[in-house]
Enzyme design. Structure first.
Site, short mmCIF file in Angstrom:
data_model
loop_
_atom_site.label_atom_id
_atom_site.label_comp_id
_atom_site.label_asym_id
_atom_site.label_seq_id
_atom_site.Cartn_x
_atom_site.Cartn_y
_atom_site.Cartn_z
N HIS A 265 66.25 100.23 28.36
CA HIS A 265 65.84 101.63 28.52
C HIS A 265 65.52 101.94 29.98
O HIS A 265 66.07 102.88 30.57
CB HIS A 265 64.62 101.90 27.63
CG HIS A 265 64.10 103.30 27.70
ND1 HIS A 265 64.41 104.25 26.77
CD2 HIS A 265 63.31 103.91 28.61
CE1 HIS A 265 63.83 105.40 27.10
NE2 HIS A 265 63.14 105.22 28.21
N GLU A 266 64.65 101.13 30.56
CA GLU A 266 64.23 101.41 31.94
C GLU A 266 65.40 101.26 32.92
O GLU A 266 65.48 101.97 33.92
CB GLU A 266 63.06 100.53 32.35
CG GLU A 266 61.77 100.76 31.53
CD GLU A 266 61.31 102.20 31.47
OE1 GLU A 266 61.47 102.93 32.48
OE2 GLU A 266 60.80 102.63 30.40
N HIS A 269 67.12 104.55 33.36
CA HIS A 269 66.45 105.43 34.34
C HIS A 269 66.77 104.97 35.76
O HIS A 269 67.06 105.78 36.64
CB HIS A 269 64.93 105.35 34.16
CG HIS A 269 64.40 106.06 32.95
ND1 HIS A 269 64.59 107.40 32.74
CD2 HIS A 269 63.67 105.62 31.90
CE1 HIS A 269 63.99 107.76 31.61
NE2 HIS A 269 63.43 106.69 31.07
N GLU A 295 65.97 110.87 30.29
CA GLU A 295 65.90 110.20 28.99
C GLU A 295 67.29 110.05 28.37
O GLU A 295 67.55 109.08 27.66
CB GLU A 295 64.96 110.94 28.03
CG GLU A 295 63.49 110.73 28.32
CD GLU A 295 63.06 109.26 28.35
OE1 GLU A 295 63.51 108.50 27.48
OE2 GLU A 295 62.30 108.88 29.24
ZN ZN Z 1 62.19 106.71 29.37
#
Ligand code: ZN
Length: 501
Positions: A265-266, A269, A295
């Site tokens: 997830h990170e 980003h 997101e």
């Molecule tokens: Zn996030």
């Protein structure tokens, strides 16, 4: 003589330098700072934020923007010049409504509140956190008043994270999502074919989890020469510059899903930040189009890639080898179903894709009630538990697994939660376009080849930074505005197959 645009870029650069220095302190606070540093650190970040703000809203900045607006009036609409000036003009106009003393005080309050939350959460001690929360809610209400008149008192909260987005639009999208998602989750429960995720809940060596995660995100394309990974209580990504985009992650020794998926997830980003055009360095553009767009990138790598069958066809043999005792006898299909198990649960960050938006909707409704003064901070635990019962049919045993679970309110992030759900929707709208443009995407992922996917994201999204407002960018890429239907269709297809609906 430098042009007006160059003069403005220098002023923006100074703002950005001070702001990034504050980010370094914040990153340090969440990773390595000893507990004793909290009080002075609150003063330090408060001072830096106030200085950055004073510089941002200075008359000099206003005049430079004005001159650059004229100078670039006839420039091509897609050039950096045209877009950076206009982006900065909007940013300046909004921030100028907020008094510098307010910013300094606000930063101090949230820094202390985060510290209090970090102690209150494990102790499940809402009463200890309440005075901080009351202050934060009071200040968020003040913040909305800086932007009066507004359509809805929540609009300024939302606009901070999602420029241009209105409360009414979020309500409309959620009204379409809610019944469909509730129905899907109910159908899965009624089907009576529960998925067993016991293989994920075993003892997993944390260093091995770390190494596996680093290998995955390196293959995705996260560049460790322009980033690094550390551990923190709540995973996050920080942007110090285009050459230094850092992630943090969190591992559990008895559950492999947490570290694995938060790392992916990170990295989503972080790759967004690393992909912004170098011509936009030292501007506010490095933060991307919006939080929802961010997101969309993190959820895409975590879910559309990381929880997909093609991805695990490529990576499961290696995971089995790494954790042979735990997973050696668990076949790919069993593992795939386990990581996609749908279950009504209490903790948002551990929620599956089918229930995730329900966690967001209940937070959004509570935030609306708080901003509209229909709810006070002291009554939050009770209101929280009622909503959880209503949306998920569950009752938290304590505030730790209830109202205290998320860091956001302690950091002052009212208006942030909806961006997670909007990001989910955008991720699938983008994914549909990607599949048209890259017809053999699945085969590429099965072969652990992500270069074309990342190149697509860089070309269409990352390099632009914040040059386009979120809905404009979405339209440029997909020809459509924000839509709930593609996401619902994605959920029905994926879980229909897994649960045999
Ligand atoms: Zn996030």
């Amino acid at each position: 003589m430098p042009s007006h645009y160059e003069r403005l870029r220098n002023l923006i650069g100074t703002y950005s330098d001070i702001d990034r220095a504050g980010q370094v302190l914040d990153w340090d606070q969440q990773t390595y700072m000893p507990p004793g540093g909290a009080i002075e650190r609150a003063e330090q970040v408060s001072t830096l934020n106030r200085l950055a703000h004073e510089h941002l809203v200075s008359d000099e900045m206003g005049e430079a923007i004005e001159a650059a607006l004229h100078e670039t009036a006839n420039a091509d609409r897609d050039t950096d010049e045209h877009r950076v000036v206009r982006h900065m003009s909007r940013f300046y106009t909004k921030r100028r409504r907020i008094p510098a003393e307010w910013i300094g005080e606000w930063t101090r309050i949230t820094s202390l509140a985060q510290n209090a939350w970090e102690k209150a959460r494990p102790a499940s001690d809402f009463a200890a956190f309440l005075p901080h929360l009351e202050k934060i809610i009071d200040y968020r209400r003040q913040y909305s008043e800086f932007f009066a008149p507004y359509d809805h008192v929540y609009d300024p909260q939302l606009d901070y994270f999602e420029p241009g987005m209105k409360t009414a639009e979020v309500r409309a999208v959620f009204a379409e999502l809610r019944p469909a998602q509730v129905e899907l989750v109910q159908a899965i429960a009624d089907r009576g074919r529960p998925v067993d995720d016991a293989p994920l809940h075993q003892a997993f060596d944390i260093q091995k989890q770390w190494d596996f995660g680093v290998d995955v995100v390196t293959q995705f394309g996260y560049d460790f020469t322009r980033g690094r990974q550390d551990r923190s209580a709540h995973p996050f990504t920080t942007f110090f510059g285009l050459g230094d985009v850092r992630i943090t992650t969190r591992f559990l020794g008895d559950y492999i899903g947490s570290g694995l998926f938060s790392t992916m997830h990170e990295s989503g980003h972080a790759m967004y930040g690393q992909g912004v055009s170098p011509s936009l360095a030292r501007t506010e553009n490095i933060h991307g189009a919006s939080y929802a767009f961010h997101e969309s990138q993190s959820r895409m790598w975590e879910n559309l890639v990381g929880r997909s069958r093609p991805f695990w066809k490529a990576f499961y043999p290696k995971l089995q080898k790494t954790f042979f005792a735990q997973l050696g006898s668990v076949d790919l299909e069993t593992f795939y179903r386990a990581i996609n198990k749908v279950e009504r649960s209490l903790i948002r960050v551990e929620a599956d894709e089918a229930t995730y938006n329900l966690h967001i909707m209940l937070r959004f409704e509570l935030e609306l009630d708080l901003m509209e003064k229909r709810l006070e901070a002291r009554d939050l635990p009770e209101a929280w538990n009622r909503k959880v019962k209503d949306y998920l049919g569950l009752t938290p045993k304590n505030d730790r697994e209830g109202v205290l679970q998320d860091i956001h309110w302690s950091a002052g992030y009212v208006g942030y939660f909806p961006t997670y759900s909007l990001g989910n929707l955008i991720s699938v709208q983008l994914w549909e376009q990607i599949r048209k443009d890259l017809p053999d995407l699945e085969r590429q992922i099965e072969g652990a080849r992500f270069a074309d996917l990342l190149a697509w994201l860089r070309e269409k999204i990352h390099r632009h930074g914040a040059k386009y407002e979120p809905v404009e960018l979405l339209r440029r890429i997909t020809g459509q505005g924000l839509q709930a239907a593609p996401y619902l269709e994605y959920l029905r297809t994926k879980y229909g197959e897994i649960y045999g609906l």
